[in-house]
Write an enzyme that holds these catalytic residues in place. Structure first.
Site, mmCIF file in Angstrom:
data_model
loop_
_atom_site.group_PDB
_atom_site.id
_atom_site.type_symbol
_atom_site.label_atom_id
_atom_site.label_comp_id
_atom_site.label_asym_id
_atom_site.label_seq_id
_atom_site.Cartn_x
_atom_site.Cartn_y
_atom_site.Cartn_z
ATOM 1 N N ARG A 197 0.639 -0.834 0.020
ATOM 2 C CA ARG A 197 -0.170 -0.358 0.053
ATOM 3 C C ARG A 197 0.720 0.965 0.041
ATOM 4 N NH1 ARG A 197 -5.248 1.546 3.699
ATOM 5 N NH2 ARG A 197 -6.306 -0.242 1.794
ATOM 6 N N HIS B 86 -7.651 0.587 -6.097
ATOM 7 C CA HIS B 86 -8.185 -0.110 -5.090
ATOM 8 C C HIS B 86 -8.434 -1.411 -5.474
ATOM 9 C CE1 HIS B 86 -7.620 -1.051 -1.090
ATOM 10 N NE2 HIS B 86 -8.847 -0.790 -0.502
ATOM 11 N N GLN C 154 -10.133 -3.918 -3.589
ATOM 12 C CA GLN C 154 -10.831 -3.525 -2.768
ATOM 13 C C GLN C 154 -12.872 -4.358 -4.014
ATOM 14 O OE1 GLN C 154 -12.649 -1.699 0.153
ATOM 15 N NE2 GLN C 154 -14.081 -2.211 -0.752
ATOM 16 N N ASP D 278 -17.429 6.602 -1.211
ATOM 17 C CA ASP D 278 -16.055 6.429 -0.038
ATOM 18 C C ASP D 278 -15.729 8.107 0.083
ATOM 19 O OD1 ASP D 278 -13.764 5.905 0.482
ATOM 20 O OD2 ASP D 278 -12.592 6.064 -1.590
ATOM 21 N N CYS E 118 -16.367 1.929 0.892
ATOM 22 C CA CYS E 118 -15.339 0.866 1.079
ATOM 23 C C CYS E 118 -14.696 0.795 2.944
ATOM 24 C CB CYS E 118 -14.319 1.083 0.638
ATOM 25 S SG CYS E 118 -13.615 2.338 -0.110
ATOM 26 N N ARG F 185 -13.873 -8.623 1.960
ATOM 27 C CA ARG F 185 -12.721 -8.560 1.359
ATOM 28 C C ARG F 185 -11.653 -9.359 1.738
ATOM 29 N NH1 ARG F 185 -10.407 -3.375 2.138
ATOM 30 N NH2 ARG F 185 -8.906 -4.508 0.848
HETATM 31 N N1 CP Z 1 -11.064 -0.135 2.270
HETATM 32 C C1 CP Z 1 -10.055 -0.141 3.358
HETATM 33 O O1 CP Z 1 -8.971 -0.943 1.909
HETATM 34 O O2 CP Z 1 -9.554 0.022 4.424
HETATM 35 P P1 CP Z 1 -8.872 0.206 5.175
HETATM 36 O O3 CP Z 1 -7.874 1.168 4.465
HETATM 37 O O4 CP Z 1 -8.797 -0.418 6.568
HETATM 38 O O5 CP Z 1 -7.757 -0.718 4.772
HETATM 39 N N1 NVA Z 2 -9.559 6.713 -0.750
HETATM 40 C C1 NVA Z 2 -9.313 6.204 0.467
HETATM 41 C C2 NVA Z 2 -10.437 4.724 0.075
HETATM 42 C C3 NVA Z 2 -9.431 4.369 1.476
HETATM 43 C C4 NVA Z 2 -9.638 2.617 1.566
HETATM 44 C C5 NVA Z 2 -8.714 6.432 0.256
HETATM 45 O O1 NVA Z 2 -7.459 6.398 -0.477
HETATM 46 O O2 NVA Z 2 -8.116 6.747 1.558
#
Ligand code: CP
Ligand code: NVA
Length: 308
Positions: free
Chosen positions: A106, A133, A136, A227, A267, A295
């Site tokens: 990430r 993502h 997701q 989101d 999400c 997930r």
């Molecule tokens: N939706 C999602 O990716 O959540 P986290 O940021 O908690 O991993």
């Molecule tokens: N768009 C959000 C998604 C989190 C799962 C971010 O990037 O923070």
């Protein structure tokens, strides 16, 4: 018993790294994992987790998925490893692929993820970048499949920022032939390369709509998805984005314009009274926690394909 099939590509950096057949296979496998129709022991495989941003769902669901598959995870926190000191990605990747069997990353720039993948001899998974993502999206379409049984005639309307989550929904939606509508304020449209690629995949080009007209976008929708307005790494843009997204809150008024059986997805994490009202979040239409649970099942399926 359905068996995990090896994917054509080594990595899962984008929703586009898999084919329509492969996404359908992963979703089917995920349902089997969920319904305990399948039990797979990968035999002590190790997943390395490099997270440059916070995470609850992605991190924990990967950890639990690996342990259910008979493997383990190593948490490679950039602040306690040499990654945070600036060791080159190409050096880190060449070292970690000698210890780990697979790596989930990430990070911010999608190009950094691609650099890891270029130098890693082991599969690399996108656990979220600023661009996509894709894990997701797998869980999201699994949730939609559970609700509507198949994807035919499903209309998915995403209300919010056209960044990572929206981009992966568009691409995975294109693979599955689902109608995807993105409603965002002007200037927050999804990535133009993503849109172009999605149009190349859709047989029916009318199935993808990018619009600033929120009311039009929710008409007849079966799935309403939102989101956060300010994503991780955009903390300094909060005030400006709160202003720009004013009016884009998923509230009861908008929900009432969608189909009667419409469900609400997010999400997570969510900021009530910003992108979604507490009322909608807590309503009967909420499938958000089912989506979060998925997930785990989707990633178990993905891992078992990438590692088989
Ligand atoms: N939706 C999602 O990716 O959540 P986290 O940021 O908690 O991993
Ligand atoms: N768009 C959000 C998604 C989190 C799962 C971010 O990037 O923070």
């Amino acid at each position: 018993m359905l068996k995990p099939k090896k994917l054509a590509k080594k990595n899962f950096l984008s929703s586009l790294d898999i084919t329509t057949e492969e996404v359908l296979h992963i979703l089917e496998l995920a349902s089997d994992f969920k319904n305990k129709k399948i039990n797979i022991d990968l035999g002590n495989k190790v997943l390395g987790l490099i997270f440059d941003k916070s995470s609850t769902r992605t991190r924990v669901s990967f950890q639990v998925a690996m342990s259910k598959l008979g493997g383990t995870t190593i948490d490679l926190n950039p602040t306690t490893s040499q990654i945070g000191r600036g060791e080159l990605i190409k050096d880190t990747a060449r070292v970690l692929s000698r210890y780990c069997d697979i790596i989930a990353i990430r990070t911010f720039d999608h190009s950094d993820l691609e650099e890891y993948a270029k130098w890693s001899t082991k599969p690399v998974i996108n656990a979220l970048t600023d661009l996509e993502h894709p894990c997701q999206a797998l869980a999201d379409f699994l949730t939609i499949k559970e609700e509507f049984l198949d994807f035919r005639d499903v209309i998915l309307t995403f209300v919010g920022d056209g960044n990572n989550v929206a981009n992966s929904l568009i691409l995975c939606g294109a693979l599955l032939g689902v109608e995807v509508r993105i409603a965002c304020p002007r200037g927050y449209e999804p990535n133009s390369v993503v849109i172009k690629k999605a149009y190349e995949i859709y047989k029916n080009k009318n199935l993808l709509k990018i619009t600033n007209d929120l009311n039009q976008a929710v008409l007849g929708a079966n799935v309403l998805y939102t989101d956060v307005w300010s994503s991780m790494g955009e903390e300094n843009k909060k005030a400006e984005k709160d202003k720009d997204f004013n009016g884009f809150t998923l509230n009861n008024d908008l929900v009432s314009k969608a189909e009667k059986d419409a469900i609400v997805l997010h999400c997570l994490p969510a900021y009530r009274s910003k992108e979604i009202t507490d009322e909608v979040f807590e309503s009967k239409k909420n499938r958000i926690f089912k989506q979060a649970e998925n997930r785990l099942h989707a990633q178990q399926a993905l891992l078992s394909c990438l590692l088989s």
